[in-house]
Design an enzyme around this catalytic site. Structure first.
Site, short mmCIF file in Angstrom:
data_model
loop_
_atom_site.label_atom_id
_atom_site.label_comp_id
_atom_site.label_asym_id
_atom_site.label_seq_id
_atom_site.Cartn_x
_atom_site.Cartn_y
_atom_site.Cartn_z
N GLU A 116 1.01 -1.25 -0.10
CA GLU A 116 0.20 0.05 -0.07
C GLU A 116 0.71 1.20 0.16
O GLU A 116 2.05 1.20 0.69
CB GLU A 116 -1.01 0.22 1.32
CG GLU A 116 -2.09 -0.99 1.26
CD GLU A 116 -3.07 -0.58 2.49
OE1 GLU A 116 -3.00 0.52 3.00
OE2 GLU A 116 -3.48 -1.56 3.19
N GLU A 170 -13.86 5.71 -0.99
CA GLU A 170 -14.67 4.50 -0.39
C GLU A 170 -15.46 5.37 0.53
O GLU A 170 -14.82 5.84 1.70
CB GLU A 170 -13.77 3.47 0.25
CG GLU A 170 -13.14 2.60 -0.69
CD GLU A 170 -12.08 1.77 -0.14
OE1 GLU A 170 -12.81 0.55 0.32
OE2 GLU A 170 -10.94 1.88 -0.24
N LYS A 194 -15.74 4.30 4.73
CA LYS A 194 -14.72 4.37 5.67
C LYS A 194 -15.03 5.23 6.89
O LYS A 194 -15.33 6.53 6.48
CB LYS A 194 -13.45 4.56 4.98
CG LYS A 194 -13.10 3.55 3.82
CD LYS A 194 -11.65 3.41 3.46
CE LYS A 194 -10.66 3.04 4.55
NZ LYS A 194 -9.48 2.72 3.74
N GLU A 236 -9.45 9.62 4.56
CA GLU A 236 -9.56 8.09 4.60
C GLU A 236 -10.47 7.64 3.51
O GLU A 236 -10.45 6.64 2.78
CB GLU A 236 -10.06 7.48 5.79
CG GLU A 236 -9.20 7.43 6.92
CD GLU A 236 -8.05 6.38 6.74
OE1 GLU A 236 -8.43 5.33 6.07
OE2 GLU A 236 -6.77 6.67 6.95
#
Length: 451
Positions: free
Chosen positions: A263, A317, A320, A326
């Site tokens: 990541e 997303e 999250k 985030e």
């Protein structure tokens, strides 16, 4: 020209060797903590259209694995932290999990790795003690199904698990976890021919430390940072972080294990106190990282260690938790529209240009005070293995005069620098070169500012 005469054949071979040299690989994390994402089949089409041939998923959703069947995309599947206890405690459970989540899809779905847990050392549920037994049980299950030659087993480690990371040469693991976890982990990776997975986010360091220069974090032109321990100069925080991982493994006598960055990324939006979270910075970090990886070359400590890097993440997303950032690491919106335009392939890089804060016109020239011997050595590298265009400094050519090592080295260094698209670190040559913003002049020779 002093000590330098290259035939056309030699130059051709050198340039060809550079062109076909091995490079790294770019993948992407396909997170799905959202309620508005396209179907798995559409996602596979999106990946293929962008030239992305590696994907990492955080579980083993059968719909996703089935959609990837026959795509040619290499897949890393995740075993969630909540299953670590069960897999560690029961070989039967591990075997069933492999049969259900790997055997049912592989090799039509090209599974190449299992990520066992995720950042277990920072998991509040204290799953660390289950990690090694779970990995061993899964590996035994792979062996029993004849998958162990195709599929590697490892575990993504948060960069915060590197206790010391500055300078990079001082990289080390937490002493209390060395004997119980890290040595057994590294021994397992060594014995099975697997690799160390690390999640590395220069954004976190930049966001928390006002002394980290933005250009250093974004792979842009900068003076670099010298590691006081080994004397190496770093031009990106990413390289410094990865070398801290290599140094930590080396301290435990594990020097032959590859590193895969499972990541890394940069948010395009954040809260008011999240310094640097913006679309321009996210585009610069990820775009320059793609260029850095796909054009080959390892880190200053491991120059031959071409890296596989998984960008985080494919989509924004919306479900999250945590700060605004985030929910905004995505390369794409759920509509499949790019959040910002960067390439993911070597072909796409041909048209890619970051828009740096530093001057548009820059040249690379030799440092006259480093001595003729060092300049000569760097000159020969630039004209040979480096693939610089040194025809203009051959006897009788336009830039042969003045016939000095410094003048010839400056021309060769600049040719290399421009052909590398002025990438960070491409004007260094072991400390024999530096960047200038005014056109250099040696006699009547003109130095190109780009190709």
């Amino acid at each position: 020209m002093e000590r330098l005469a290259f035939s056309c054949l030699f130059l051709f071979i050198s340039l060809l060797a550079v062109a076909v040299a091995d490079a790294g690989s770019i993948g992407v994390n396909y997170g799905r903590i959202a309620n508005n994402l396209p179907s798995a089949l559409k996602v596979v089409s999106l990946l293929k259209s962008q030239g992305l041939n590696r994907v990492k998923v955080f579980n083993s959703d059968p719909a996703v694995l089935k959609a990837l069947s026959g795509s040619g995309i290499k897949v890393t599947v995740g075993l969630p932290n909540e299953l670590l206890l069960a897999v560690a405690s029961s070989k039967s459970f591990a075997s069933t999990w492999v049969q259900k989540n790997v055997g049912a899809f592989h090799p039509s779905t090209q599974i190449e790795a299992i990520a066992v847990g995720n950042e277990v050392f920072v998991d509040p549920n204290n799953t660390t003690r289950y990690l090694i037994p779970a990995m061993k049980n899964l590996y035994d299950a792979l062996v029993n199904n004849d998958f162990n030659n195709d599929i590697k087993i490892s575990s993504p480690i948060a960069f915060s698990a590197i206790q010391n990371s500055f300078p990079s040469s001082a990289g080390s693991f937490p002493p209390e976890l060395v004997e119980s976890v890290f040595k057994p982990l590294l021994d397992f990776l060594h014995q099975t021919g697997s690799y160390f997975m690390i999640n590395a986010y220069p954004f976190f360091a930049y966001d928390s430390d006002s002394h980290v220069p933005l250009d250093y974090a974004l792979f842009r032109e900068n003076p670099g940072v010298v590691d006081a321990g080994n004397g190496l100069r770093y031009f990106s925080l990413f390289d410094a972080q990865i070398d801290a991982v290599f140094a930590a493994m080396s301290a435990l006598k594990y020097d032959d294990i590859k590193v895969v960055v499972t990541e890394t990324g940069w948010p395009s939006k954040g809260d008011e106190n999240e310094v640097g979270a913006s679309i321009p910075n996210a585009a610069a970090y990820n775009g320059n990282l793609v260029r850095r990886i796909l054009t080959g070359g390892g880190t200053p400590l491991r120059p031959k260690a071409d890296l596989t890097v998984y960008l985080f993440a494919l989509f924004n997303e919306n479900n999250k938790n945590g700060s605004t950032s985030e929910r905004n690491y995505g390369l794409f919106y759920p509509t499949e529209e790019k959040v910002y335009d960067i390439p993911f392939s070597v072909e796409g890089l041909k048209k890619y240009n970051d828009t740096p804060r530093t001057p548009v016109n820059m040249w690379c020239v030799a440092k006259g005070d480093v001595g003729k011997e060092k300049l000569q050595s760097a000159l020969e590298y630039a004209c040979g293995e480096g693939g610089a265009d040194c025809h203009p400094i051959q006897p009788g050519a336009t830039c042969y005069n003045p016939n000095t090592v410094e003048a010839h080295a400056s021309f060769a260094f600049n040719s290399y620098y421009q052909k590398k698209s002025r990438a960070v670190g491409s004007c260094y040559f072991g400390g024999a070169a530096y960047v200038v913003t005014q056109p250099p002049r040696y006699g009547s020779c003109e130095f190109p500012a780009g190709y």
